[in-house]
Design a protein around this motif. Structure first.
Motif, PDB file in Angstrom:
ATOM      1  N   ASN A 192      -5.959   1.977  -3.151  1.00 41.94           N
ATOM      2  CA  ASN A 192      -4.545   1.890  -3.512  1.00 41.94           C
ATOM      3  C   ASN A 192      -4.358   1.977  -5.020  1.00 41.94           C
ATOM      4  O   ASN A 192      -3.462   2.673  -5.502  1.00 41.94           O
ATOM      5  CB  ASN A 192      -3.950   0.582  -2.988  1.00 41.94           C
ATOM      6  CG  ASN A 192      -2.453   0.692  -2.813  1.00 41.94           C
ATOM      7  OD1 ASN A 192      -1.673  -0.032  -3.397  1.00 41.94           O
ATOM      8  ND2 ASN A 192      -2.035   1.656  -2.019  1.00 41.94           N
ATOM      9  N   HIS A 193      -5.214   1.282  -5.727  1.00 38.22           N
ATOM     10  CA  HIS A 193      -5.172   1.311  -7.185  1.00 38.22           C
ATOM     11  C   HIS A 193      -5.321   2.746  -7.688  1.00 38.22           C
ATOM     12  O   HIS A 193      -4.581   3.200  -8.563  1.00 38.22           O
ATOM     13  CB  HIS A 193      -6.307   0.416  -7.713  1.00 38.22           C
ATOM     14  CG  HIS A 193      -6.223   0.105  -9.161  1.00 38.22           C
ATOM     15  ND1 HIS A 193      -5.097   0.340  -9.925  1.00 38.22           N
ATOM     16  CD2 HIS A 193      -7.123  -0.452  -9.999  1.00 38.22           C
ATOM     17  CE1 HIS A 193      -5.322  -0.042 -11.167  1.00 38.22           C
ATOM     18  NE2 HIS A 193      -6.544  -0.514 -11.247  1.00 38.22           N
ATOM     19  N   THR A 196      -2.662  -2.941  -8.696  1.00 39.45           N
ATOM     20  CA  THR A 196      -3.481  -2.576  -7.549  1.00 39.45           C
ATOM     21  C   THR A 196      -2.619  -2.426  -6.303  1.00 39.45           C
ATOM     22  O   THR A 196      -2.770  -1.488  -5.537  1.00 39.45           O
ATOM     23  CB  THR A 196      -4.551  -3.660  -7.310  1.00 39.45           C
ATOM     24  OG1 THR A 196      -5.362  -3.743  -8.482  1.00 39.45           O
ATOM     25  CG2 THR A 196      -5.430  -3.316  -6.129  1.00 39.45           C
ATOM     26  N   LEU A 197      -1.726  -3.374  -6.128  1.00 35.25           N
ATOM     27  CA  LEU A 197      -0.795  -3.360  -4.997  1.00 35.25           C
ATOM     28  C   LEU A 197       0.615  -3.275  -5.580  1.00 35.25           C
ATOM     29  O   LEU A 197       0.862  -3.815  -6.667  1.00 35.25           O
ATOM     30  CB  LEU A 197      -0.953  -4.658  -4.198  1.00 35.25           C
ATOM     31  CG  LEU A 197      -1.845  -4.723  -2.948  1.00 35.25           C
ATOM     32  CD1 LEU A 197      -2.805  -3.558  -2.806  1.00 35.25           C
ATOM     33  CD2 LEU A 197      -2.583  -6.039  -2.876  1.00 35.25           C
ATOM     34  N   ALA A 242      -2.637   6.209   0.126  1.00 33.93           N
ATOM     35  CA  ALA A 242      -3.860   5.418  -0.003  1.00 33.93           C
ATOM     36  C   ALA A 242      -4.337   4.935   1.363  1.00 33.93           C
ATOM     37  O   ALA A 242      -5.530   4.958   1.667  1.00 33.93           O
ATOM     38  CB  ALA A 242      -3.618   4.228  -0.923  1.00 33.93           C
ATOM     39  N   PHE A 243      -3.389   4.534   2.172  1.00 36.16           N
ATOM     40  CA  PHE A 243      -3.715   4.025   3.503  1.00 36.16           C
ATOM     41  C   PHE A 243      -4.397   5.120   4.324  1.00 36.16           C
ATOM     42  O   PHE A 243      -5.450   4.906   4.932  1.00 36.16           O
ATOM     43  CB  PHE A 243      -2.425   3.548   4.177  1.00 36.16           C
ATOM     44  CG  PHE A 243      -2.624   2.880   5.503  1.00 36.16           C
ATOM     45  CD1 PHE A 243      -3.518   1.835   5.658  1.00 36.16           C
ATOM     46  CD2 PHE A 243      -1.883   3.288   6.605  1.00 36.16           C
ATOM     47  CE1 PHE A 243      -3.691   1.206   6.885  1.00 36.16           C
ATOM     48  CE2 PHE A 243      -2.039   2.662   7.835  1.00 36.16           C
ATOM     49  CZ  PHE A 243      -2.952   1.633   7.977  1.00 36.16           C
ATOM     50  N   PHE A 288       0.836  -1.197   0.000  1.00 37.04           N
ATOM     51  CA  PHE A 288       0.000   0.000   0.000  1.00 37.04           C
ATOM     52  C   PHE A 288       0.868   1.244   0.000  1.00 37.04           C
ATOM     53  O   PHE A 288       1.938   1.279   0.622  1.00 37.04           O
ATOM     54  CB  PHE A 288      -0.921   0.018   1.218  1.00 37.04           C
ATOM     55  CG  PHE A 288      -2.172  -0.793   1.030  1.00 37.04           C
ATOM     56  CD1 PHE A 288      -3.376  -0.190   0.694  1.00 37.04           C
ATOM     57  CD2 PHE A 288      -2.133  -2.179   1.148  1.00 37.04           C
ATOM     58  CE1 PHE A 288      -4.526  -0.946   0.494  1.00 37.04           C
ATOM     59  CE2 PHE A 288      -3.281  -2.939   0.949  1.00 37.04           C
ATOM     60  CZ  PHE A 288      -4.475  -2.327   0.625  1.00 37.04           C
ATOM     61  N   LEU A 289       0.385   2.264  -0.663  1.00 37.59           N
ATOM     62  CA  LEU A 289       1.017   3.570  -0.629  1.00 37.59           C
ATOM     63  C   LEU A 289       0.497   4.254   0.644  1.00 37.59           C
ATOM     64  O   LEU A 289      -0.687   4.148   0.953  1.00 37.59           O
ATOM     65  CB  LEU A 289       0.548   4.368  -1.838  1.00 37.59           C
ATOM     66  CG  LEU A 289       1.415   4.617  -3.062  1.00 37.59           C
ATOM     67  CD1 LEU A 289       2.578   3.651  -3.194  1.00 37.59           C
ATOM     68  CD2 LEU A 289       0.568   4.648  -4.315  1.00 37.59           C
ATOM     69  N   TRP A 306      -4.641   5.457  -6.107  1.00 35.31           N
ATOM     70  CA  TRP A 306      -3.472   6.269  -5.767  1.00 35.31           C
ATOM     71  C   TRP A 306      -2.272   5.903  -6.617  1.00 35.31           C
ATOM     72  O   TRP A 306      -1.459   6.773  -6.946  1.00 35.31           O
ATOM     73  CB  TRP A 306      -3.153   6.172  -4.269  1.00 35.31           C
ATOM     74  CG  TRP A 306      -3.923   7.202  -3.502  1.00 35.31           C
ATOM     75  CD1 TRP A 306      -5.123   7.023  -2.858  1.00 35.31           C
ATOM     76  CD2 TRP A 306      -3.597   8.582  -3.369  1.00 35.31           C
ATOM     77  NE1 TRP A 306      -5.549   8.210  -2.320  1.00 35.31           N
ATOM     78  CE2 TRP A 306      -4.640   9.184  -2.611  1.00 35.31           C
ATOM     79  CE3 TRP A 306      -2.537   9.391  -3.791  1.00 35.31           C
ATOM     80  CZ2 TRP A 306      -4.639  10.551  -2.284  1.00 35.31           C
ATOM     81  CZ3 TRP A 306      -2.535  10.740  -3.462  1.00 35.31           C
ATOM     82  CH2 TRP A 306      -3.578  11.305  -2.724  1.00 35.31           C
ATOM     83  N   LYS A 312      -8.234  -1.958  -1.402  1.00 31.74           N
ATOM     84  CA  LYS A 312      -7.400  -2.172  -2.585  1.00 31.74           C
ATOM     85  C   LYS A 312      -7.740  -1.178  -3.692  1.00 31.74           C
ATOM     86  O   LYS A 312      -6.871  -0.704  -4.405  1.00 31.74           O
ATOM     87  CB  LYS A 312      -7.560  -3.611  -3.094  1.00 31.74           C
ATOM     88  CG  LYS A 312      -6.840  -4.621  -2.220  1.00 31.74           C
ATOM     89  CD  LYS A 312      -6.726  -5.982  -2.891  1.00 31.74           C
ATOM     90  CE  LYS A 312      -8.072  -6.667  -2.995  1.00 31.74           C
ATOM     91  NZ  LYS A 312      -7.950  -8.085  -3.417  1.00 31.74           N
ATOM     92  N   TYR A 337       6.911   5.950  -6.171  1.00 31.95           N
ATOM     93  CA  TYR A 337       7.113   4.565  -5.743  1.00 31.95           C
ATOM     94  C   TYR A 337       8.154   3.809  -6.560  1.00 31.95           C
ATOM     95  O   TYR A 337       8.289   2.601  -6.426  1.00 31.95           O
ATOM     96  CB  TYR A 337       5.784   3.803  -5.727  1.00 31.95           C
ATOM     97  CG  TYR A 337       4.893   4.009  -6.934  1.00 31.95           C
ATOM     98  CD1 TYR A 337       5.142   3.343  -8.143  1.00 31.95           C
ATOM     99  CD2 TYR A 337       3.796   4.868  -6.877  1.00 31.95           C
ATOM    100  CE1 TYR A 337       4.314   3.525  -9.233  1.00 31.95           C
ATOM    101  CE2 TYR A 337       2.962   5.066  -7.970  1.00 31.95           C
ATOM    102  CZ  TYR A 337       3.223   4.387  -9.151  1.00 31.95           C
ATOM    103  OH  TYR A 337       2.410   4.579 -10.228  1.00 31.95           O
TER     104      TYR A 337
END
Length: 507
Positions: A348-349, A393-394, A299-300, A295-296, A351, A345, A360
């Motif tokens: 996260n996708h 997604t991840l 996003a979290f 996870f970014l 983001w 999820k 990242y």
RNA sequence: GCCGCGUUGGUCAAGGGGUUAAGACGCCUCCCUUUCACGGAGGAAUCACGGGUUCGAAUCCCGUACGUGGUACCA
């Protein structure tokens, strides 16, 4: 109005889970919105539950999430120390003051006495008897014993605790920022221990004393604290600080698939519950974290923010800055929210798609590294990530989606090609590899035009040739548009993969 | 048991007396793409239940049920 000061007060006993991080987040957002201070206070009054490394872990999680405290054991402030164990001496005087004023009393009951009391008073209607106004007269304490008896016990160094004396018949209440008016009958609440036999305060005393001493203006905590609110309320009053009591908000619980979310749920249903990986130093048991799951932090934070709060519009994606300006405690939902990993999820996708890949690249590079792929050309990596990020997604998804750009596939999914493989196709690809060698325009249109022209010459539908080409370059039925792949792969590598693949397929 | 808090689709949720009860995730159909995604267009909910109050209730009140938390010298 005085400066806003809020605090997050974890006990360093293990991993930091979703609910905890959300509590930090709401505190942090509120503080920053009001240009106030966010304080981290370590509530380590239970020495039997001390876990080495837990405090460092909490700091690491906060840092990862982008929520640095203004004051903490690590960040200098004028209200320290910020570990309750280091403030131990301060609490006793307040407890004694309460005793002196008749609001609290000494209790000498041993563990066995308490067990006996619970055992004897236990009935079907009352499975857990409390140490309350109905019972205290029968126990060993400074209310039931004579002054001489108490002094005698004291001079003989008999261990004792200090308990609050809950009034028999009062109604007490407060206004919760989220829930509004809440009332309690004091006679139904037990005489909570304030100061333990080891001289440490319990949470109840410590939270009130420290919130007062640290000039906390707003106290946000989980809903599980609501039942002990009357104790705290009374303490603020009895200590004479009623006018300085912070405003309170009790945050709704985060629930798992059944009931309150626990770390067991994570293991059971296959999703992380902690912010970051946590290994229990005693059992060596590892509990997975959102960070390591891929996870970014953006996003979290985002998904946690909207688990129990929304701004009333249709917006779902919020940056920390937006959250700081838009958050409001009044719009926090009252009911508990069930955590949904599928939706997590999705955040996260989103983001991954909306962030710049530089955000990242380094993490993906490490992931590729541990998959045995070393990347030297970071410019190329960035181009690759840009090309494939819609499909990830991840973060670990990037490994599959981008490995083949850096490493010739070990294995080709020949089964996807073979059934429809013909001599004509072999002929086509041999010729295509040849033509590519002399192609001057190495870009998507150039590659595609060349491909289509040749297909027309050979009288084969281009569509029938796309999948084989993909398998040749990628190894499987996935990845971005095939000519974009070829473009990034470069002339030599593309030609080499085509020629090699022909051999493999023929074989 | 007692006390607190809660209850809008499978999940997150807007809406707080008059709405065709938003939106998102997930699911399904279709379009785009002869990879997989992304993107786009659709489909599926009488607001836990029962009583009130009201011309009118998802919205206010009461009760019940259910859920959840607390009931430790743990936080």
């Amino acid at each position: 109005m005085s400066k806003v000061r809020v605090r997050f007060a974890p006990s360093p006993t293990g991993g930091l889970h979703l609910g905890g991080v959300r509590t930090v987040l709401y505190n942090y957002l509120f503080a920053k919105q009001h240009k106030g201070d966010f304080i981290l206070r370590i509530e380590d009054t239970d020495q039997t539950r001390f876990v080495p490394g837990a405090e460092e872990y909490i700091f690491a999680c906060l840092k990862w999430c982008g929520m640095e405290p203004d004051e903490s054991p690590l960040h200098k402030g004028s209200y320290g120390p910020y570990r309750q164990s280091e403030r131990k001496e301060q609490y006793r005087q307040y407890a004694e003051q309460l005793v002196k004023n008749g609001y609290a009393y000494y209790a000498f009951d041993t563990k066995e006495d308490l067990e006996k009391m619970r055992e004897e008073n236990k009935t079907a209607e009352n499975p857990s008897p409390q140490y309350d106004h109905r019972i205290r007269g029968k126990m060993q304490n400074s209310l039931s014993l004579t002054e001489a008896e108490v002094n005698d016990l004291l001079t003989r160094n008999t261990p004792y605790v200090i308990r609050i004396k809950m009034p028999e018949n009062e109604v007490i209440g407060f206004t919760d920022m989220i829930r509004g008016e809440i009332r309690f009958e004091t006679g139904l609440v037990d005489d909570k221990v304030l100061l333990k036999a080891d001289g440490m305060p319990t949470y109840h005393l410590a939270v009130v004393v420290d919130d007062y001493l640290m000039k906390i203006t707003h106290a946000f905590r989980g809903e599980e604290w609501l039942p002990s609110a009357p104790v705290h309320l009374l303490l603020w009053k009895y200590l004479g600080w009623e006018n300085e009591m912070p405003q309170w908000a009790h945050l709704p619980l985060i629930l798992g698939p059944n009931g309150k979310l626990s770390k067991r749920d994570g293991a059971k249903y296959g999703f992380p519950v902690f912010a970051m990986n946590w290994t229990d130093p005693r059992t060596n048991e590892l509990t997975e974290g959102f960070k390591e799951r891929g996870f970014l932090p953006e996003a979290f934070v985002n998904l946690l923010a909207v688990l129990g709060w929304n701004d009333g519009t249709e917006q779902e994606l919020f940056s920390m800055e937006e959250l700081i300006s838009k958050f409001s405690m009044e719009r926090v939902h009252v009911a508990g929210a069930r955590f949904d990993f599928e939706k997590a999820k999705w955040f996260n996708h989103e983001w991954i798609k909306k962030s710049a890949v530089q955000n990242y690249t380094l993490t993906v590079k490490e992931l590729l590294g541990s998959a045995g792929i070393s990347v030297t050309d970071e410019g190329k990596l960035e181009s690759v990530l840009e090309l494939v990020k819609d499909r990830c997604t991840l973060l670990p998804d990037f490994v599959q989606q981008s490995s083949f750009f850096f490493k010739t596939p070990d294995r080709l999914d020949v089964d996807a090609v073979k059934p429809k493989w013909t001599a004509d196709k072999k002929d086509f690809f041999t010729a295509y590899a040849d033509k590519l060698a002399s192609l001057s325009e190495w870009n998507i249109p150039g590659l595609e035009n060349c491909f289509k022209q040749l297909a027309a010459e050979k009288n084969i539908k281009p569509g029938d040739l796309q999948l084989p080409l993909r398998i040749m370059l990628v190894g499987g039925k996935y990845g971005p548009p095939v000519f974009a792949i070829a473009e990034l792969l470069g002339k030599d590598e593309t030609i080499r993969r085509i020629n090699n693949a022909i051999v493999v397929i023929e074989g």
